[in-house]
Design an enzyme around this catalytic site. Structure first.
Site, short mmCIF file in Angstrom:
data_model
loop_
_atom_site.label_atom_id
_atom_site.label_comp_id
_atom_site.label_asym_id
_atom_site.label_seq_id
_atom_site.Cartn_x
_atom_site.Cartn_y
_atom_site.Cartn_z
N LYS A 48 0.35 -1.37 0.27
CA LYS A 48 -0.25 -0.11 0.10
C LYS A 48 0.44 1.11 -0.36
O LYS A 48 0.65 2.55 0.59
CB LYS A 48 -1.08 -0.24 1.39
CG LYS A 48 -1.64 -1.30 1.33
CD LYS A 48 -2.63 -1.97 -0.03
CE LYS A 48 -3.70 -0.91 -0.35
NZ LYS A 48 -3.51 -1.87 -1.91
N TRP A 53 1.81 1.67 -8.61
CA TRP A 53 2.49 2.82 -9.11
C TRP A 53 3.67 2.97 -10.16
O TRP A 53 3.57 3.00 -10.79
CB TRP A 53 2.46 4.32 -8.47
CG TRP A 53 2.40 5.78 -8.54
CD1 TRP A 53 2.09 6.47 -10.00
CD2 TRP A 53 2.28 7.06 -8.23
NE1 TRP A 53 2.42 7.77 -9.88
CE2 TRP A 53 2.16 7.87 -8.82
CE3 TRP A 53 2.17 7.32 -6.28
CZ2 TRP A 53 2.02 9.12 -8.56
CZ3 TRP A 53 1.89 8.44 -5.84
CH2 TRP A 53 1.38 9.27 -7.22
N HIS A 103 8.07 -7.57 -1.73
CA HIS A 103 7.11 -6.48 -0.41
C HIS A 103 8.33 -7.01 0.73
O HIS A 103 7.82 -6.71 1.28
CB HIS A 103 5.74 -7.00 -0.02
CG HIS A 103 4.32 -6.08 -1.00
ND1 HIS A 103 4.73 -5.10 -1.78
CD2 HIS A 103 3.17 -6.43 -1.44
CE1 HIS A 103 4.09 -4.91 -1.41
NE2 HIS A 103 3.25 -6.10 -2.53
N SER A 133 -4.89 2.74 3.63
CA SER A 133 -4.98 2.41 2.53
C SER A 133 -5.10 0.93 2.85
O SER A 133 -6.24 -0.43 2.12
CB SER A 133 -3.72 2.18 1.83
OG SER A 133 -4.06 1.86 -0.01
N TYR A 188 6.28 8.13 -1.51
CA TYR A 188 4.81 8.10 -2.47
C TYR A 188 4.29 9.93 -2.19
O TYR A 188 4.50 10.53 -3.11
CB TYR A 188 3.94 7.46 -1.41
CG TYR A 188 2.68 7.85 -2.32
CD1 TYR A 188 2.85 6.39 -2.96
CD2 TYR A 188 1.81 8.72 -1.23
CE1 TYR A 188 1.08 6.52 -3.45
CE2 TYR A 188 0.26 8.76 -2.15
CZ TYR A 188 0.18 7.59 -2.72
OH TYR A 188 -1.42 7.93 -3.38
P1 A3P Z 1 -4.95 4.87 -1.47
O1 A3P Z 1 -5.54 3.70 -1.36
O2 A3P Z 1 -4.77 5.88 -0.30
O3 A3P Z 1 -5.73 5.36 -2.59
P2 A3P Z 1 0.18 -0.60 -4.11
O4 A3P Z 1 -0.08 -0.58 -5.59
O5 A3P Z 1 1.30 -0.74 -2.87
O6 A3P Z 1 -1.46 -1.50 -3.06
O7 A3P Z 1 -0.65 1.06 -3.01
C1 A3P Z 1 -1.68 1.35 -2.97
C2 A3P Z 1 -2.24 3.18 -3.09
O8 A3P Z 1 -1.30 3.75 -4.40
C3 A3P Z 1 -3.67 3.04 -3.37
O9 A3P Z 1 -3.40 4.26 -2.58
C4 A3P Z 1 -3.93 3.85 -4.39
O10 A3P Z 1 -4.61 4.04 -4.91
C5 A3P Z 1 -2.12 4.24 -4.54
N1 A3P Z 1 -1.70 4.83 -5.94
C6 A3P Z 1 -1.61 3.57 -6.76
N2 A3P Z 1 -1.22 4.29 -8.23
C7 A3P Z 1 -1.46 5.95 -8.20
C8 A3P Z 1 -0.93 7.03 -8.56
N3 A3P Z 1 -0.73 6.73 -10.42
N4 A3P Z 1 -1.00 8.55 -7.92
C9 A3P Z 1 -1.58 8.22 -7.01
N5 A3P Z 1 -1.72 7.76 -6.12
C10 A3P Z 1 -2.15 5.75 -6.90
#
Ligand code: A3P
Length: 289
Positions: A48, A53, A103, A133, A188
Site C-alpha cells: 500500500k 504506481w 514486498h 489504504s 510516495y
Molecule cells: P489509496 O488506497 O490511499 O488510494 P499499492 O500499489 O502498494 O498496493 O498501493 C496502493 C495505493 O497507491 C492506493 O492508495 C492507490 O490509490 C495508490 N496509487 C496507485 N496508483 C497511484 C497513482 N498513479 N497516483 C497516486 N496514488 C496511486
C-alpha cells in the site's frame, strides 16, 4: 473475509505473516534461490505504499515512454512479485533489464540478492496513510482477513502482524541496508508533490536518459486520474471474488494525508507516539515529518 480463521489464510515465514494461497513453500524456495542479474531492477515496497504506481512508471521509463507494455500486459505480469506462486515460471527467459517487485523486508532477502546487488527502488509512504489504504484493501480482498474493528487492525498493524510484517521493521531494515549504492530511496509523498522530478530522478538512477518531452508524457500517463483508467493496472481484470471493487476501488484516492479522514484523534495520537518510539534513532528525513 471475516469468517475464516487467520491460520487458514496465513503462514509465517522468517517471522513475517504471508498469504498461504500465494506464498507457498515452493514459491518461497524459488525466490530464495533466484538467480539475479546485475541489470535486474527491483521495486521494493511495504504493501500500500505505491507498488502498482511504480509498476507503471518503471516500465514506461525503460521503454522511453512507449506505452505498449503498460497498455497490454497486466501489472502483475509486467513487473511480477518474486515471492508469489503465480510467477515462478519463465522469469529466466526474460530479456534484461528485468523488472520485479517484492514486498520482502531487507533481512528476508537472499544471499544471491546480497551478492549480485541488482538495482532497487525502495518506496516509502506515511504509515498512517499506509494503514488507511491497507484497511480499505483488507475489506475488498478475499485473501486477507477483514478487520473486525479499526482498533483491532491498528494494533495488528503496529505490532507487525499484518501481511509482510511491521512497517517499522520494513522501513528501518531497508534504510540501514549494508550497501546502499544500488538502492534509490523515494517516498510516495515526493511522487505526489512532484511526479515529474521523481520520474527524472528514477530515469537517472536507471541510466535511461529521457528528454523533457518524454518525462512529461510519462508523468501525464501516471497521474492518478489517468492511470486509474488503465485496465491493465487498476486490477479490474482480477476476478471480483478475489478483489471486490464495488465498495472501494484499488486505485482508491491516491492522495497524501487521507489518514485524517480515517483515524480518530485518539488513534492518530497513539500512532504518533508509537512512531516516535520506533523511529527515534532513524536519521532519514521523511517528507511527512
Ligand atoms: P489509496 O488506497 O490511499 O488510494 P499499492 O500499489 O502498494 O498496493 O498501493 C496502493 C495505493 O497507491 C492506493 O492508495 C492507490 O490509490 C495508490 N496509487 C496507485 N496508483 C497511484 C497513482 N498513479 N497516483 C497516486 N496514488 C496511486
Amino acid at each position: 473475509v471475516a469468517d475464516m480463521a487467520e491460520e487458514d489464510l496465513y503462514i509465517v515465514y522468517k517471522g513475517v505473516h504471508l498469504i498461504k494461497q500465494t506464498h507457498t513453500p515452493e514459491s518461497l524456495k524459488y525466490y530464495d534461490e533466484f538467480s539475479f542479474r546485475p541489470e535486474d531492477i527491483l521495486i521494493v515496497t511495504y504493501p500500500k505504499s505505491g507498488t502498482v504506481w511504480m509498476q507503471e512508471i518503471v516500465p514506461l521509463i525503460l521503454s522511453q515512454g512507449d506505452p505498449v507494455v503498460v497498455d497490454t500486459v497486466p501489472n502483475w505480469s509486467r513487473v511480477p512479485w518474486l515471492e508469489s506462486r503465480a510467477f515462478i515460471h519463465n522469469l529466466d527467459q526474460r530479456p534484461s533489464p528485468r523488472v520485479f517487485t517484492t514486498h520482502f523486508q531487507y533481512n528476508m532477502m537472499s544471499t544471491g540478492f546480497l551478492k549480485v546487488k541488482p538495482r532497487v527502488i525502495y518506496v516509502m509512504r506515511n504509515p498512517k496513510d499506509v494503514f488507511t489504504s491497507y484497511s480499505h484493501f483488507s475489506r475488498m480482498t478475499s485473501y486477507l482477513v477483514s478487520p473486525v474493528t479499526q482498533t483491532e487492525f491498528l494494533h495488528k498493524f503496529l505490532d507487525g502482524k499484518a501481511i509482510f510484517g511491521s512497517w517499522f521493521n520494513h522501513v528501518k531494515g531497508w534504510l540501514s541496508a549494508a550497501e546502499q549504492q544500488h538502492i534509490m530511496y523515494i517516498s510516495y509523498e515526493e511522487m505526489i508533490l512532484d511526479l515529474e522530478a521523481s520520474v527524472t530522478r528514477m530515469a537517472q538512477f536507471l541510466d535511461t536518459p529521457l528528454d523533457s518531452e518524454m518525462i512529461r508524457k510519462i508523468t501525464d500517463r501516471c497521474v492518478f486520474k489517468n492511470m486509474k483508467k488503465n485496465k491493465m493496472s487498476n486490477y479490474s481484470l482480477m476476478p471480483s471474488k478475489m478483489m471486490d471493487q464495488n465498495g472501494s476501488e484499488f486505485l482508491r484516492k491516491g492522495i497524501a494525508g487521507d489518514w485524517k479522514n480515517h483515524l480518530t484523534a485518539a488513534e492518530a495520537e497513539y500512532f504518533d507516539e508509537f512512531y516516535r518510539k520506533q523511529m527515534q534513532d532513524v536519521k532519514y528525513t521523511f517528507v511527512w515529518d
